[in-house]
Design an enzyme around this catalytic site. Structure first.
Site, PDB file in Angstrom:
ATOM      1  N   PHE A  14     -49.082   7.851 -15.218  1.00  0.00           N
ATOM      2  CA  PHE A  14     -48.929   9.214 -15.750  1.00  0.00           C
ATOM      3  C   PHE A  14     -50.103   9.610 -16.675  1.00  0.00           C
ATOM      4  O   PHE A  14     -50.892  10.509 -16.363  1.00  0.00           O
ATOM      5  CB  PHE A  14     -47.574   9.272 -16.470  1.00  0.00           C
ATOM      6  CG  PHE A  14     -47.318  10.477 -17.318  1.00  0.00           C
ATOM      7  CD1 PHE A  14     -47.621  11.757 -16.870  1.00  0.00           C
ATOM      8  CD2 PHE A  14     -46.733  10.331 -18.586  1.00  0.00           C
ATOM      9  CE1 PHE A  14     -47.365  12.878 -17.655  1.00  0.00           C
ATOM     10  CE2 PHE A  14     -46.469  11.438 -19.372  1.00  0.00           C
ATOM     11  CZ  PHE A  14     -46.791  12.705 -18.916  1.00  0.00           C
ATOM     12  N   PHE A  83     -54.856   1.661 -20.406  1.00  0.00           N
ATOM     13  CA  PHE A  83     -53.528   2.275 -20.265  1.00  0.00           C
ATOM     14  C   PHE A  83     -52.536   1.330 -19.577  1.00  0.00           C
ATOM     15  O   PHE A  83     -51.325   1.534 -19.691  1.00  0.00           O
ATOM     16  CB  PHE A  83     -53.590   3.532 -19.374  1.00  0.00           C
ATOM     17  CG  PHE A  83     -54.402   4.670 -19.916  1.00  0.00           C
ATOM     18  CD1 PHE A  83     -53.816   5.638 -20.716  1.00  0.00           C
ATOM     19  CD2 PHE A  83     -55.745   4.797 -19.600  1.00  0.00           C
ATOM     20  CE1 PHE A  83     -54.554   6.709 -21.198  1.00  0.00           C
ATOM     21  CE2 PHE A  83     -56.490   5.866 -20.073  1.00  0.00           C
ATOM     22  CZ  PHE A  83     -55.900   6.820 -20.867  1.00  0.00           C
ATOM     23  N   THR A 102     -47.608  -8.416 -18.231  1.00  0.00           N
ATOM     24  CA  THR A 102     -48.652  -7.365 -18.180  1.00  0.00           C
ATOM     25  C   THR A 102     -49.091  -6.930 -19.577  1.00  0.00           C
ATOM     26  O   THR A 102     -50.284  -6.917 -19.885  1.00  0.00           O
ATOM     27  CB  THR A 102     -48.144  -6.140 -17.377  1.00  0.00           C
ATOM     28  OG1 THR A 102     -48.156  -6.480 -15.992  1.00  0.00           O
ATOM     29  CG2 THR A 102     -49.017  -4.925 -17.585  1.00  0.00           C
ATOM     30  N   THR A 136     -47.958   2.881 -28.457  1.00  0.00           N
ATOM     31  CA  THR A 136     -46.814   3.785 -28.614  1.00  0.00           C
ATOM     32  C   THR A 136     -46.273   3.784 -30.050  1.00  0.00           C
ATOM     33  O   THR A 136     -46.418   2.793 -30.773  1.00  0.00           O
ATOM     34  CB  THR A 136     -45.693   3.333 -27.646  1.00  0.00           C
ATOM     35  OG1 THR A 136     -44.472   3.939 -28.014  1.00  0.00           O
ATOM     36  CG2 THR A 136     -45.475   1.821 -27.679  1.00  0.00           C
ATOM     37  N   ASP A 137     -45.592   4.870 -30.407  1.00  0.00           N
ATOM     38  CA  ASP A 137     -44.936   4.918 -31.725  1.00  0.00           C
ATOM     39  C   ASP A 137     -43.721   3.983 -31.769  1.00  0.00           C
ATOM     40  O   ASP A 137     -43.199   3.695 -32.841  1.00  0.00           O
ATOM     41  CB  ASP A 137     -44.522   6.360 -32.078  1.00  0.00           C
ATOM     42  CG  ASP A 137     -43.553   7.007 -31.092  1.00  0.00           C
ATOM     43  OD1 ASP A 137     -43.264   6.400 -30.033  1.00  0.00           O
ATOM     44  OD2 ASP A 137     -43.083   8.129 -31.377  1.00  0.00           O
ATOM     45  N   GLU A 138     -43.281   3.500 -30.579  1.00  0.00           N
ATOM     46  CA  GLU A 138     -42.061   2.674 -30.543  1.00  0.00           C
ATOM     47  C   GLU A 138     -42.249   1.323 -31.240  1.00  0.00           C
ATOM     48  O   GLU A 138     -41.272   0.656 -31.567  1.00  0.00           O
ATOM     49  CB  GLU A 138     -41.596   2.468 -29.093  1.00  0.00           C
ATOM     50  CG  GLU A 138     -41.346   3.788 -28.410  1.00  0.00           C
ATOM     51  CD  GLU A 138     -40.560   3.695 -27.110  1.00  0.00           C
ATOM     52  OE1 GLU A 138     -39.801   2.739 -26.928  1.00  0.00           O
ATOM     53  OE2 GLU A 138     -40.716   4.605 -26.288  1.00  0.00           O
ATOM     54  N   TYR A 161     -39.781  -3.724 -24.398  1.00  0.00           N
ATOM     55  CA  TYR A 161     -41.005  -2.922 -24.184  1.00  0.00           C
ATOM     56  C   TYR A 161     -41.778  -2.787 -25.492  1.00  0.00           C
ATOM     57  O   TYR A 161     -42.982  -3.092 -25.558  1.00  0.00           O
ATOM     58  CB  TYR A 161     -40.640  -1.533 -23.640  1.00  0.00           C
ATOM     59  CG  TYR A 161     -41.760  -0.513 -23.753  1.00  0.00           C
ATOM     60  CD1 TYR A 161     -42.943  -0.665 -23.025  1.00  0.00           C
ATOM     61  CD2 TYR A 161     -41.648   0.598 -24.599  1.00  0.00           C
ATOM     62  CE1 TYR A 161     -43.983   0.268 -23.129  1.00  0.00           C
ATOM     63  CE2 TYR A 161     -42.678   1.525 -24.707  1.00  0.00           C
ATOM     64  CZ  TYR A 161     -43.840   1.356 -23.974  1.00  0.00           C
ATOM     65  OH  TYR A 161     -44.870   2.269 -24.099  1.00  0.00           O
ATOM     66  N   SER A 164     -43.379  -5.953 -26.645  1.00  0.00           N
ATOM     67  CA  SER A 164     -44.569  -6.355 -25.889  1.00  0.00           C
ATOM     68  C   SER A 164     -45.770  -5.491 -26.282  1.00  0.00           C
ATOM     69  O   SER A 164     -46.896  -5.979 -26.366  1.00  0.00           O
ATOM     70  CB  SER A 164     -44.297  -6.273 -24.377  1.00  0.00           C
ATOM     71  OG  SER A 164     -44.139  -4.933 -23.961  1.00  0.00           O
ATOM     72  N   LYS A 165     -45.542  -4.212 -26.543  1.00  0.00           N
ATOM     73  CA  LYS A 165     -46.649  -3.353 -26.973  1.00  0.00           C
ATOM     74  C   LYS A 165     -47.101  -3.752 -28.385  1.00  0.00           C
ATOM     75  O   LYS A 165     -48.289  -3.728 -28.700  1.00  0.00           O
ATOM     76  CB  LYS A 165     -46.225  -1.875 -26.952  1.00  0.00           C
ATOM     77  CG  LYS A 165     -45.978  -1.299 -25.582  1.00  0.00           C
ATOM     78  CD  LYS A 165     -47.200  -1.277 -24.683  1.00  0.00           C
ATOM     79  CE  LYS A 165     -48.263  -0.284 -25.096  1.00  0.00           C
ATOM     80  NZ  LYS A 165     -49.359  -0.192 -24.095  1.00  0.00           N
ATOM     81  N   GLY A 293     -29.272  -1.080 -27.902  1.00  0.00           N
ATOM     82  CA  GLY A 293     -30.316  -1.102 -28.939  1.00  0.00           C
ATOM     83  C   GLY A 293     -31.102   0.194 -29.050  1.00  0.00           C
ATOM     84  O   GLY A 293     -32.233   0.193 -29.547  1.00  0.00           O
TER      85      GLY A 293
END
Ligand SMILES: NC(=O)c1ccc[n+]([C@@H]2O[C@H](COP(=O)([O-])OP(=O)(O)OC[C@H]3O[C@@H](n4cnc5c(N)ncnc54)[C@H](O)[C@@H]3O)[C@@H](O)[C@H]2O)c1
Length: 352
Positions: A14, A83, A102, A136-138, A161, A164-165, A293
Protein backbone atom coordinates in the site's frame (compact mmCIF):
# COMPACT_ATOMS: atom_id res chain seq x y z
CA UNK A 1 19.86 15.56 -15.76
CA UNK A 2 21.14 14.30 -12.42
CA UNK A 3 20.40 10.58 -12.18
CA UNK A 4 19.98 8.74 -8.91
CA UNK A 5 18.71 5.34 -7.79
CA UNK A 6 16.82 4.35 -4.69
CA UNK A 7 16.31 0.81 -3.42
CA UNK A 8 12.80 0.43 -2.01
CA UNK A 9 11.68 -2.68 -0.10
CA UNK A 10 8.03 -3.74 0.02
CA UNK A 11 7.10 -1.32 -2.75
CA UNK A 12 4.26 -3.49 -4.08
CA UNK A 13 2.29 -2.88 -0.88
CA UNK A 14 0.00 0.00 0.00
CA UNK A 15 2.31 2.78 1.19
CA UNK A 16 5.41 1.70 -0.75
CA UNK A 17 3.52 1.73 -4.05
CA UNK A 18 2.25 5.26 -3.42
CA UNK A 19 5.78 6.29 -2.52
CA UNK A 20 7.16 4.83 -5.76
CA UNK A 21 4.45 6.31 -7.98
CA UNK A 22 4.66 9.80 -6.45
CA UNK A 23 8.47 9.87 -6.26
CA UNK A 24 8.97 8.80 -9.90
CA UNK A 25 6.43 11.41 -11.00
CA UNK A 26 8.15 14.15 -9.01
CA UNK A 27 11.73 13.53 -10.23
CA UNK A 28 12.52 12.58 -13.83
CA UNK A 29 16.11 11.74 -12.85
CA UNK A 30 15.05 9.11 -10.30
CA UNK A 31 15.27 5.33 -10.84
CA UNK A 32 13.72 2.92 -8.36
CA UNK A 33 14.43 -0.72 -7.72
CA UNK A 34 11.73 -2.42 -5.69
CA UNK A 35 12.62 -5.56 -3.77
CA UNK A 36 9.36 -7.23 -2.83
CA UNK A 37 8.57 -10.83 -1.87
CA UNK A 38 5.11 -10.38 -3.41
CA UNK A 39 3.22 -11.88 -0.52
CA UNK A 40 -0.59 -11.94 -0.45
CA UNK A 41 -0.46 -8.17 0.32
CA UNK A 42 1.17 -7.27 -3.00
CA UNK A 43 -1.28 -6.80 -5.84
CA UNK A 44 0.39 -7.33 -9.24
CA UNK A 45 -1.75 -4.58 -10.80
CA UNK A 46 -0.68 -1.88 -8.37
CA UNK A 47 2.32 -0.40 -10.21
CA UNK A 48 1.47 -1.09 -13.84
CA UNK A 49 0.96 2.65 -14.41
CA UNK A 50 4.48 3.88 -13.51
CA UNK A 51 7.24 4.68 -16.04
CA UNK A 52 8.68 1.17 -16.45
CA UNK A 53 11.94 2.50 -17.93
CA UNK A 54 12.86 3.94 -14.49
CA UNK A 55 11.32 1.22 -12.36
CA UNK A 56 12.41 -2.36 -11.80
CA UNK A 57 10.68 -4.95 -9.65
CA UNK A 58 12.87 -7.63 -8.15
CA UNK A 59 10.85 -10.46 -6.73
CA UNK A 60 12.72 -11.52 -3.61
CA UNK A 61 12.83 -11.55 0.14
CA UNK A 62 14.60 -9.04 2.39
CA UNK A 63 15.91 -12.00 4.40
CA UNK A 64 17.90 -13.22 1.40
CA UNK A 65 21.48 -12.17 2.06
CA UNK A 66 22.74 -12.81 -1.48
CA UNK A 67 19.85 -11.01 -3.19
CA UNK A 68 20.08 -7.91 -0.99
CA UNK A 69 23.85 -7.72 -1.20
CA UNK A 70 24.06 -8.14 -4.98
CA UNK A 71 21.23 -5.65 -5.55
CA UNK A 72 23.04 -3.01 -3.51
CA UNK A 73 26.32 -3.54 -5.35
CA UNK A 74 24.71 -3.62 -8.77
CA UNK A 75 22.28 -0.71 -8.32
CA UNK A 76 24.53 1.59 -6.29
CA UNK A 77 21.60 3.35 -4.59
CA UNK A 78 21.86 6.68 -2.76
CA UNK A 79 19.10 5.58 -0.36
CA UNK A 80 17.32 2.49 0.93
CA UNK A 81 13.69 3.08 1.85
CA UNK A 82 12.41 0.16 3.88
CA UNK A 83 8.66 -0.52 3.79
CA UNK A 84 8.71 -4.34 3.57
CA UNK A 85 6.83 -5.87 6.47
CA UNK A 86 4.02 -8.09 7.55
CA UNK A 87 1.59 -5.36 8.53
CA UNK A 88 -1.77 -6.69 9.72
CA UNK A 89 -2.28 -6.93 13.50
CA UNK A 90 -4.96 -9.65 13.22
CA UNK A 91 -2.64 -11.87 11.19
CA UNK A 92 0.16 -11.29 13.72
CA UNK A 93 -2.07 -12.85 16.37
CA UNK A 94 -2.37 -16.01 14.26
CA UNK A 95 1.17 -16.28 12.86
CA UNK A 96 3.55 -14.20 14.96
CA UNK A 97 6.58 -16.18 13.74
CA UNK A 98 6.05 -14.91 10.17
CA UNK A 99 6.05 -11.36 11.52
CA UNK A 100 9.30 -11.85 13.40
CA UNK A 101 10.91 -13.47 10.39
CA UNK A 102 10.24 -10.53 8.07
CA UNK A 103 9.98 -7.54 10.37
CA UNK A 104 12.88 -8.39 12.67
CA UNK A 105 15.22 -10.80 10.85
CA UNK A 106 14.53 -9.17 7.49
CA UNK A 107 15.34 -5.71 8.87
CA UNK A 108 18.48 -7.12 10.47
CA UNK A 109 19.64 -8.58 7.15
CA UNK A 110 18.88 -5.35 5.34
CA UNK A 111 20.85 -3.35 7.91
CA UNK A 112 23.82 -5.70 7.73
CA UNK A 113 24.00 -5.75 3.94
CA UNK A 114 23.42 -2.00 3.72
CA UNK A 115 26.14 -1.41 6.28
CA UNK A 116 28.67 -3.41 4.19
CA UNK A 117 27.63 -1.44 1.11
CA UNK A 118 27.64 1.98 2.83
CA UNK A 119 31.11 1.42 4.31
CA UNK A 120 32.53 1.09 0.81
CA UNK A 121 31.04 4.36 -0.41
CA UNK A 122 33.38 7.35 -0.37
CA UNK A 123 33.10 11.10 0.15
CA UNK A 124 29.77 12.71 -0.66
CA UNK A 125 28.21 9.40 -1.65
CA UNK A 126 28.79 8.07 1.85
CA UNK A 127 27.80 11.32 3.56
CA UNK A 128 24.57 11.72 1.64
CA UNK A 129 23.43 8.09 1.79
CA UNK A 130 20.26 7.46 3.85
CA UNK A 131 18.50 4.37 5.21
CA UNK A 132 14.88 5.27 5.95
CA UNK A 133 12.98 2.82 8.11
CA UNK A 134 9.19 3.11 8.00
CA UNK A 135 7.56 2.24 11.29
CA UNK A 136 4.34 2.73 13.16
CA UNK A 137 2.87 4.60 16.13
CA UNK A 138 1.74 1.18 17.45
CA UNK A 139 5.19 0.62 18.98
CA UNK A 140 4.26 3.09 21.73
CA UNK A 141 1.32 1.03 23.02
CA UNK A 142 -2.04 2.40 24.08
CA UNK A 143 -2.97 5.83 25.47
CA UNK A 144 -5.60 6.89 27.97
CA UNK A 145 -8.17 9.55 27.14
CA UNK A 146 -5.61 12.37 26.84
CA UNK A 147 -2.10 12.97 25.51
CA UNK A 148 -0.21 11.95 22.37
CA UNK A 149 2.89 9.92 21.52
CA UNK A 150 6.08 11.92 21.12
CA UNK A 151 9.40 10.55 19.87
CA UNK A 152 10.42 10.20 23.52
CA UNK A 153 7.43 8.11 24.56
CA UNK A 154 8.41 4.72 25.98
CA UNK A 155 8.06 1.67 23.76
CA UNK A 156 5.15 -0.48 24.97
CA UNK A 157 4.11 -2.65 22.03
CA UNK A 158 1.02 -4.76 22.73
CA UNK A 159 0.49 -6.92 19.63
CA UNK A 160 2.95 -9.31 17.98
CA UNK A 161 2.94 -6.91 14.99
CA UNK A 162 3.81 -3.91 17.17
CA UNK A 163 6.43 -5.93 19.06
CA UNK A 164 8.11 -6.96 15.81
CA UNK A 165 8.14 -3.37 14.54
CA UNK A 166 9.49 -2.18 17.90
CA UNK A 167 12.32 -4.71 17.68
CA UNK A 168 13.13 -3.53 14.16
CA UNK A 169 13.16 0.11 15.34
CA UNK A 170 15.65 -0.80 18.05
CA UNK A 171 17.91 -2.54 15.54
CA UNK A 172 17.84 0.49 13.26
CA UNK A 173 18.68 2.74 16.20
CA UNK A 174 21.57 0.47 17.20
CA UNK A 175 23.02 0.49 13.68
CA UNK A 176 23.29 4.26 13.92
CA UNK A 177 24.74 4.40 17.41
CA UNK A 178 27.14 1.49 16.99
CA UNK A 179 28.13 1.62 13.33
CA UNK A 180 27.36 5.25 12.46
CA UNK A 181 24.87 4.28 9.76
CA UNK A 182 22.87 7.30 8.50
CA UNK A 183 19.44 5.94 9.38
CA UNK A 184 16.19 7.80 9.94
CA UNK A 185 13.07 6.17 11.42
CA UNK A 186 9.52 7.40 10.99
CA UNK A 187 6.65 6.31 13.25
CA UNK A 188 3.41 7.03 11.48
CA UNK A 189 -0.24 6.69 12.41
CA UNK A 190 -2.93 4.80 10.42
CA UNK A 191 -2.81 5.50 6.70
CA UNK A 192 -5.76 5.41 4.33
CA UNK A 193 -6.12 5.84 0.58
CA UNK A 194 -6.33 3.88 -2.67
CA UNK A 195 -4.64 0.49 -3.25
CA UNK A 196 -4.80 -0.59 0.41
CA UNK A 197 -5.17 -4.34 0.83
CA UNK A 198 -8.81 -5.14 1.69
CA UNK A 199 -8.03 -6.72 5.06
CA UNK A 200 -7.56 -3.29 6.69
CA UNK A 201 -10.48 -1.42 8.27
CA UNK A 202 -11.34 1.14 5.58
CA UNK A 203 -11.16 -0.99 2.40
CA UNK A 204 -12.69 -3.98 4.20
CA UNK A 205 -15.71 -1.94 5.27
CA UNK A 206 -16.10 -0.32 1.85
CA UNK A 207 -16.13 -3.68 0.07
CA UNK A 208 -18.42 -5.35 2.58
CA UNK A 209 -20.88 -2.44 2.52
CA UNK A 210 -20.88 -2.41 -1.29
CA UNK A 211 -21.71 -6.12 -1.24
CA UNK A 212 -24.49 -5.62 1.32
CA UNK A 213 -22.61 -7.78 3.86
CA UNK A 214 -22.59 -7.06 7.59
CA UNK A 215 -19.92 -4.63 8.80
CA UNK A 216 -18.07 -6.25 11.73
CA UNK A 217 -17.09 -3.56 14.25
CA UNK A 218 -14.76 -4.92 16.94
CA UNK A 219 -15.94 -4.51 20.56
CA UNK A 220 -17.76 -1.22 21.16
CA UNK A 221 -16.06 0.43 18.16
CA UNK A 222 -14.78 3.25 20.35
CA UNK A 223 -11.08 2.53 19.82
CA UNK A 224 -9.41 5.74 18.65
CA UNK A 225 -6.84 6.00 15.84
CA UNK A 226 -5.18 8.94 14.14
CA UNK A 227 -5.76 8.83 10.36
CA UNK A 228 -3.45 10.25 7.71
CA UNK A 229 -3.87 10.19 3.94
CA UNK A 230 -1.17 8.04 2.34
CA UNK A 231 -0.02 10.89 0.06
CA UNK A 232 0.72 12.98 3.18
CA UNK A 233 2.80 10.11 4.56
CA UNK A 234 4.69 9.94 1.24
CA UNK A 235 5.38 13.69 1.40
CA UNK A 236 6.69 13.24 4.94
CA UNK A 237 9.06 10.47 3.79
CA UNK A 238 10.31 12.61 0.92
CA UNK A 239 11.06 15.44 3.38
CA UNK A 240 12.86 12.99 5.64
CA UNK A 241 14.99 11.81 2.71
CA UNK A 242 15.83 15.36 1.69
CA UNK A 243 16.54 16.96 5.04
CA UNK A 244 15.99 14.46 7.87
CA UNK A 245 18.84 14.27 10.32
CA UNK A 246 20.70 10.91 10.53
CA UNK A 247 19.91 9.06 13.73
CA UNK A 248 16.70 11.03 14.19
CA UNK A 249 13.19 9.65 14.71
CA UNK A 250 10.19 11.53 13.34
CA UNK A 251 6.59 10.88 14.34
CA UNK A 252 4.12 11.41 11.52
CA UNK A 253 0.39 11.91 12.10
CA UNK A 254 -2.71 13.58 10.75
CA UNK A 255 -3.93 15.28 13.92
CA UNK A 256 -7.17 13.51 13.03
CA UNK A 257 -8.42 11.24 15.80
CA UNK A 258 -11.47 9.15 15.00
CA UNK A 259 -13.15 6.16 16.61
CA UNK A 260 -13.41 3.04 14.46
CA UNK A 261 -17.20 3.38 14.66
CA UNK A 262 -17.03 6.96 13.34
CA UNK A 263 -14.86 5.74 10.44
CA UNK A 264 -17.36 3.02 9.54
CA UNK A 265 -20.25 5.50 9.73
CA UNK A 266 -18.34 7.97 7.53
CA UNK A 267 -17.78 5.23 4.91
CA UNK A 268 -21.49 4.37 5.04
CA UNK A 269 -22.41 8.04 4.53
CA UNK A 270 -20.14 8.22 1.42
CA UNK A 271 -21.75 5.08 0.04
CA UNK A 272 -25.25 6.40 0.76
CA UNK A 273 -24.36 9.25 -1.59
CA UNK A 274 -22.62 7.18 -4.30
CA UNK A 275 -24.84 4.09 -4.07
CA UNK A 276 -28.21 5.35 -2.77
CA UNK A 277 -29.91 2.06 -3.62
CA UNK A 278 -28.20 0.41 -0.63
CA UNK A 279 -28.84 3.27 1.83
CA UNK A 280 -28.67 3.53 4.76
CA UNK A 281 -25.50 1.41 4.72
CA UNK A 282 -24.95 1.77 8.45
CA UNK A 283 -27.87 -0.62 9.04
CA UNK A 284 -25.23 -3.29 8.19
CA UNK A 285 -23.09 -2.48 11.26
CA UNK A 286 -22.73 -5.46 13.56
CA UNK A 287 -20.74 -5.35 16.82
CA UNK A 288 -18.54 -8.45 17.13
CA UNK A 289 -16.05 -9.88 19.63
CA UNK A 290 -13.19 -7.47 20.17
CA UNK A 291 -9.63 -8.11 18.94
CA UNK A 292 -7.55 -9.74 21.70
CA UNK A 293 -5.40 -7.09 23.40
CA UNK A 294 -6.95 -4.33 21.28
CA UNK A 295 -5.22 -0.99 21.97
CA UNK A 296 -7.73 1.66 23.03
CA UNK A 297 -6.27 4.87 21.73
CA UNK A 298 -3.37 6.13 19.63
CA UNK A 299 -2.58 9.79 19.00
CA UNK A 300 0.55 11.28 17.49
CA UNK A 301 2.39 14.46 18.30
CA UNK A 302 4.00 15.35 14.94
CA UNK A 303 5.47 18.65 16.11
CA UNK A 304 9.09 17.62 15.43
CA UNK A 305 8.65 16.91 11.72
CA UNK A 306 6.55 20.05 11.36
CA UNK A 307 9.06 22.31 13.10
CA UNK A 308 12.30 20.76 11.77
CA UNK A 309 11.32 19.69 8.25
CA UNK A 310 8.35 21.96 7.50
CA UNK A 311 5.96 19.06 6.86
CA UNK A 312 2.26 19.11 7.58
CA UNK A 313 -0.71 17.13 6.31
CA UNK A 314 -2.49 18.58 3.30
CA UNK A 315 -5.39 16.22 2.61
CA UNK A 316 -8.68 16.94 4.34
CA UNK A 317 -10.04 13.69 5.81
CA UNK A 318 -13.57 13.96 4.39
CA UNK A 319 -12.21 14.68 0.93
CA UNK A 320 -9.60 11.90 1.15
CA UNK A 321 -12.17 9.38 2.33
CA UNK A 322 -14.61 10.24 -0.47
CA UNK A 323 -11.85 9.84 -3.04
CA UNK A 324 -10.87 6.50 -1.47
CA UNK A 325 -14.44 5.14 -1.48
CA UNK A 326 -14.83 6.29 -5.08
CA UNK A 327 -11.62 4.48 -6.09
CA UNK A 328 -12.80 1.17 -4.60
CA UNK A 329 -16.16 1.56 -6.36
CA UNK A 330 -14.42 1.91 -9.73
CA UNK A 331 -11.55 -0.59 -9.53
CA UNK A 332 -13.13 -4.04 -9.73
CA UNK A 333 -10.15 -5.58 -11.52
CA UNK A 334 -7.68 -4.54 -8.81
CA UNK A 335 -10.06 -5.69 -6.09
CA UNK A 336 -10.61 -9.09 -7.73
CA UNK A 337 -6.84 -9.59 -8.05
CA UNK A 338 -6.17 -8.47 -4.47
CA UNK A 339 -8.99 -10.59 -3.05
CA UNK A 340 -7.72 -13.85 -4.50
CA UNK A 341 -5.83 -14.46 -1.26
CA UNK A 342 -8.39 -13.13 1.20
CA UNK A 343 -12.18 -12.94 0.97
CA UNK A 344 -12.99 -10.87 4.05
CA UNK A 345 -13.25 -13.53 6.76
CA UNK A 346 -12.51 -12.73 10.42
CA UNK A 347 -8.84 -13.14 11.41
CA UNK A 348 -6.99 -13.05 14.70
CA UNK A 349 -9.40 -14.51 17.23
CA UNK A 350 -7.66 -16.61 19.84
CA UNK A 351 -9.42 -19.64 21.26
CA UNK A 352 -11.03 -18.96 24.68
N1 LIG B 1 -0.63 0.86 6.73
C1 LIG B 1 -0.46 1.70 7.74
O1 LIG B 1 -1.42 2.33 8.18
C2 LIG B 1 0.91 1.90 8.35
C3 LIG B 1 1.08 2.92 9.29
C4 LIG B 1 2.36 3.16 9.80
C5 LIG B 1 3.43 2.39 9.38
N2 LIG B 1 3.23 1.38 8.47
C6 LIG B 1 4.41 0.62 8.04
O2 LIG B 1 4.61 0.95 6.67
C7 LIG B 1 5.16 -0.17 5.99
C8 LIG B 1 4.31 -0.48 4.77
O3 LIG B 1 2.98 -0.76 5.21
P1 LIG B 1 1.83 -1.15 4.17
O4 LIG B 1 0.54 -0.84 4.80
O5 LIG B 1 2.16 -0.58 2.84
O6 LIG B 1 2.03 -2.74 4.12
P2 LIG B 1 1.47 -3.79 3.10
O7 LIG B 1 1.15 -5.00 3.91
O8 LIG B 1 0.42 -3.20 2.23
O9 LIG B 1 2.71 -4.11 2.15
C9 LIG B 1 3.86 -4.78 2.59
C10 LIG B 1 4.70 -5.14 1.38
O10 LIG B 1 5.89 -5.80 1.86
C11 LIG B 1 6.11 -6.96 1.08
N3 LIG B 1 6.83 -7.94 1.90
C12 LIG B 1 6.38 -8.64 2.97
N4 LIG B 1 7.32 -9.46 3.44
C13 LIG B 1 8.42 -9.27 2.67
C14 LIG B 1 9.72 -9.81 2.66
N5 LIG B 1 10.09 -10.74 3.57
N6 LIG B 1 10.61 -9.39 1.73
C15 LIG B 1 10.24 -8.45 0.81
N7 LIG B 1 9.01 -7.92 0.76
C16 LIG B 1 8.11 -8.31 1.68
C17 LIG B 1 4.73 -7.45 0.67
O11 LIG B 1 4.79 -8.29 -0.47
C18 LIG B 1 4.01 -6.12 0.41
O12 LIG B 1 4.19 -5.71 -0.93
C19 LIG B 1 5.22 -1.32 6.99
O13 LIG B 1 6.54 -1.40 7.47
C20 LIG B 1 4.26 -0.89 8.09
O14 LIG B 1 4.67 -1.40 9.33
C21 LIG B 1 1.99 1.12 7.94
Amino acid sequence: MHQKTWLVTGGCGFIGSHFIRDSLAADAGLNIINLDAQTYAACPLTLVDVDQSRYRLVSGCINDMAVVSSLLTEANPSAVIHFAAESHVDRSIETPDVFLQTNVNGTLNLLQQTHHYWQKLVGEDQEQFRFVHISTDEVYGSLGAAGAFSEDSPYRPNSPYAASKAAADHLVRAWHHTYGMPVVTTNCSNNYGTHQYPEKLIPLMILKAMAGESLPVYGDGLQVRDWLHVSDHVRALQKVLETGRPGRVYNVGGNNEQTNLAIVNAICACLDEYRPAGAPHNRLIKFVTDRPGHDRRYAVNAERIRAELGWQPQVDFQHGLQETVDWYIHNDEWIAAARKAYQGQRLGLVAA
